[in-house]
Each structure stands twice: as structure tokens, then as C-alpha cells.
Design an enzyme around this catalytic site. Sequence first.
Site, short mmCIF file in Angstrom:
data_model
loop_
_atom_site.label_atom_id
_atom_site.label_comp_id
_atom_site.label_asym_id
_atom_site.label_seq_id
_atom_site.Cartn_x
_atom_site.Cartn_y
_atom_site.Cartn_z
N CYS A 56 0.86 -1.17 0.00
CA CYS A 56 0.00 0.00 0.00
C CYS A 56 0.90 1.23 0.00
O CYS A 56 1.82 1.33 0.83
CB CYS A 56 -0.90 0.01 1.23
N ASP A 63 -0.11 -6.02 0.37
CA ASP A 63 -1.36 -6.39 -0.29
C ASP A 63 -1.09 -7.69 -1.05
O ASP A 63 -0.05 -7.83 -1.69
CB ASP A 63 -1.80 -5.30 -1.28
#
Length: 165
Positions: A56, A63
Amino acid sequence: MAGRQREEMQDVTLLGNQGVKYKFGYDPDILESFDNKHPDNDYWVKFNCPEFTSLCPITGQPDFATIYISYIPGEKMVESKSLKLYLFSFRNHGDFHEDCVNIIMKDLIKLMDPKYIEVWGKFTPRGGISIDPYCNYGKAGTKFEQMAEHRLMNHDMYPEKVDNR
């Protein structure tokens, strides 16, 4: 490898190379291509990459996603080991999910100039929500341009089972 095959694969340096180093920063130069032996045939090549990770850009949190890449090749095709190393190079790359799939698609278009390509990221939930960006491209002035528009307008109307979460 026979002489002709060796000549056709001269741009492929990663396949079979035991000394390959993994890059931990985004690097599209890792991608390699080879000649499509059937450029007059329209056919699908699909990759499912269930261990994609990126970061992120705001929080730095990881992620995780399954990235689906489907394309109809033109003159060139992507070599799969280079694709694996390229996708791994996103590991410490900070970008939003939507950016990642668009970057992947654009890098593959630049590499191969495919007739058609689509990239779909199915990201695991974080904070109680999942994001599944989809992008596609059809070569301008061909039937694949209309195919891209149709597939985009009808995308996910009948979603398949999502099995990565």
C-alpha cells in the site's frame, strides 16, 4: 537445443538460468519475449499468479492478490519465468491495486504488442473490503478493439467463484 530453436530463443536468457537474482523493486526490464510460432492463429494464453504481493503506498502494509493475465498474442509472447520475476519485483513496490494491474498490462503491451490482453487482480480483503480491478486492451483498428470494449462493458456480470480469500 537445435540450432534453429536456439536462434529463435536468443532473447530468452532467464529460462534455465540457475543464477537468476530476484529483484525487490519494480523492474519492467526483467520481462523477456520470444517469437510466436503461430501469429496467424487467434488463441488464448492465460497466466494465473496466486502469490502476487505489493505494498500500500500510504500505509506500507502488504497487499496480496491473484493476478489473472489473459492475452491473444501477435508476433511476440512473454516468457513465463521472466513474467514470474517481473511480478515478484512488485513485492516492495508501493501502488494502489488499480495502478498495479494497469502497470502490468501496459508493460506487457509494450513488450509484446498483443492483439488483445486483459489483467484482473483479485486482492484479498484488508480492512474488511476487497478490491478487484480489471483492465483490458484490444489492438486499435482490429476486431480486438471491439472485443475489448464488449468484454469491459460485460465484465463480471457473471462472476466466477473467487477462491483466493
